[in-house]
Design an enzyme around this catalytic site. Structure first.
Site, PDB file in Angstrom:
ATOM      1  N   LYS A 124       0.634   5.052  -6.044  1.00  0.00           N
ATOM      2  CA  LYS A 124       2.076   4.817  -5.875  1.00  0.00           C
ATOM      3  C   LYS A 124       2.845   5.341  -7.088  1.00  0.00           C
ATOM      4  CE  LYS A 124       1.268   0.816  -2.939  1.00  0.00           C
ATOM      5  NZ  LYS A 124       1.031  -0.619  -2.862  1.00  0.00           N
ATOM      6  N   GLN A 167       1.746  -6.237  -6.140  1.00  0.00           N
ATOM      7  CA  GLN A 167       0.566  -5.703  -5.462  1.00  0.00           C
ATOM      8  C   GLN A 167      -0.304  -6.861  -4.953  1.00  0.00           C
ATOM      9  OE1 GLN A 167      -0.145  -2.409  -4.785  1.00  0.00           O
ATOM     10  NE2 GLN A 167      -1.884  -3.186  -3.617  1.00  0.00           N
ATOM     11  N   ASP A 188       9.065  -3.630  -0.094  1.00  0.00           N
ATOM     12  CA  ASP A 188       7.976  -3.727   0.877  1.00  0.00           C
ATOM     13  C   ASP A 188       8.454  -4.244   2.231  1.00  0.00           C
ATOM     14  OD1 ASP A 188       5.531  -2.800  -0.049  1.00  0.00           O
ATOM     15  OD2 ASP A 188       5.187  -4.571  -1.289  1.00  0.00           O
TER      16      ASP A 188
END
Ligand code: NAD
Length: 317
Positions: free
Chosen positions: A84, A129, A152
């Protein structure tokens, strides 16, 4: 040429200048060897969106900036995070990593980090994460993120907008990327039977909602589904997000079906594989490979979501 499909979930991305290309020439499509099945190349489409983001950034004074909170030493999480941050760097965007050792991590400490990032105007996206260590309340940590920095699309506020057919919130990256992939290859959706294997909050559920928003007839299959093979065999579009290596076999596949593989595993030889057995490809019309399918799309949509958050600041989004 850009897609003719007016995907509802693309509304916000389109307002910020992102366009889904339209790859309609079958002769230009890569096929899986020995089959007539088109490869849905997430690698190719993710590159396209990365280039669009770079281009769009030239006319924006705000440089999109993502901050990732990584807890513990899980090697898979480290690989995901490094992919990422690498993608953000390639696009010329900012990405910062905050690492917290598992032994030091508490729910309160991580919430404090989130509050600090919420208050920092230079941070446009906060990514925690997953998975977090078992002793941490993941819902409480994620719940501390303000809606505008939820890149997200996991927060109930964003999921609720999707569930009620309002495309003004942030969408979960993996299903959002799948929708873009289907649209780029001009896969028709309205009226099709779509079966989603998996009902997780981050993949399966929002995937079904996005397909429903394009008028698919959606069925969710899950770990308690009876006759999974029979349910899948009805699918014009089959999305496998069960997290079970090679679960989907050729007898699950309706001839001509479109196969989307979200799963990501390593086989005993260390080779990457998905939830769909590659023997299925000879029966399908389109299929996403593992690797280079849904994985790169997930990261591309994280980039798109962060741009939308950054460039939507102070404007109606
Ligand atoms: P999860 O474990 O939260 O959910 C799995 C779902 O599959 C559950 O709803 C469960 O009911 C269902 N399921 C499990 N076994 C089943 C079976 N035998 N038959 C039918 N249904 C079954 O997982 P998740 O977070 O939704 O992720 C699913 C998979 O996708 C994992 O392999 C994960 O690594 C992968 N993933 C990949 C990406 C990517 O970018 N490619 C992103 C997110 C997740």
């Amino acid at each position: 040429m850009e897609t003719l499909l007016p995907l509802k979930c693309w509304t916000r991305a389109q307002q910020h200048g992102f366009r889904i290309p339209q790859w309609t020439d079958p002769l230009a499509h890569e096929k899986f060897p020995g089959t007539n099945c088109t490869v849905l190349s997430g690698q190719k489409l993710s590159e396209e969106f990365r280039n669009q983001a770079k281009e769009l950034a030239k006319s924006n004074s705000i440089k999109p900036n993502l901050t990732v909170l990584l807890v513990g030493e899980d090697p898979a999480s480290r690989v995901y995070v490094s992919n990422k941050t690498k993608t953000f760097a390639q696009a010329g965007f900012g990405s910062h990593l905050i690492e917290v050792p598992a032994a030091e991590a508490t729910t309160e400490l991580l919430q404090k980090w989130v509050h600090k990032l919420n208050a920092d105007p230079s941070v446009h996206g906060i990514l925690v994460q997953l998975p977090l260590p078992k002793h941490v309340d993941a819902a409480a940590v994620l719940g501390a993120i303000v809606l505008e920095k939820d890149v997200d699309g996991f927060l109930p506020g964003n999921v609720g907008l999707l569930a009620t057919g309002q495309f003004t919130g942030t969408l979960s990256c993996t299903p959002f990327g799948v929708m873009a992939l289907l649209a780029a290859y001009n896969v028709s959706l309205a009226g099709k039977n779509a079966v989603v294997i998996g009902r997780s909050n981050i993949v399966g559920k929002p995937m079904g909602l996005m397909l429903l928003s394009e008028d698919c007839t959606v069925t969710y299959a899950h770990s308690r589904t009876q006759n999974l093979q029979g349910v899948c065999a009805q699918a014009d579009i089959l999305v496998a997000a069960a997290g079970q290596a090679l679960l989907v076999k050729p007898e699950f596949v309706k001839p001509g079906a479109v196969l989307i593989d979200v799963g990501m595993h390593r086989d005993s030889a260390g080779k990457l594989c998905g939830d769909i057995d590659p023997d299925c490809f000879s029966k399908a019309s389109f299929a996403s490979p593992v690797p280079k399918g849904v994985g790169p799309m997930t990261i591309a949509m994280l980039l798109v979501n962060t741009c939308i958050n950054a460039w939507g600041q102070g404007k109606a989004q």
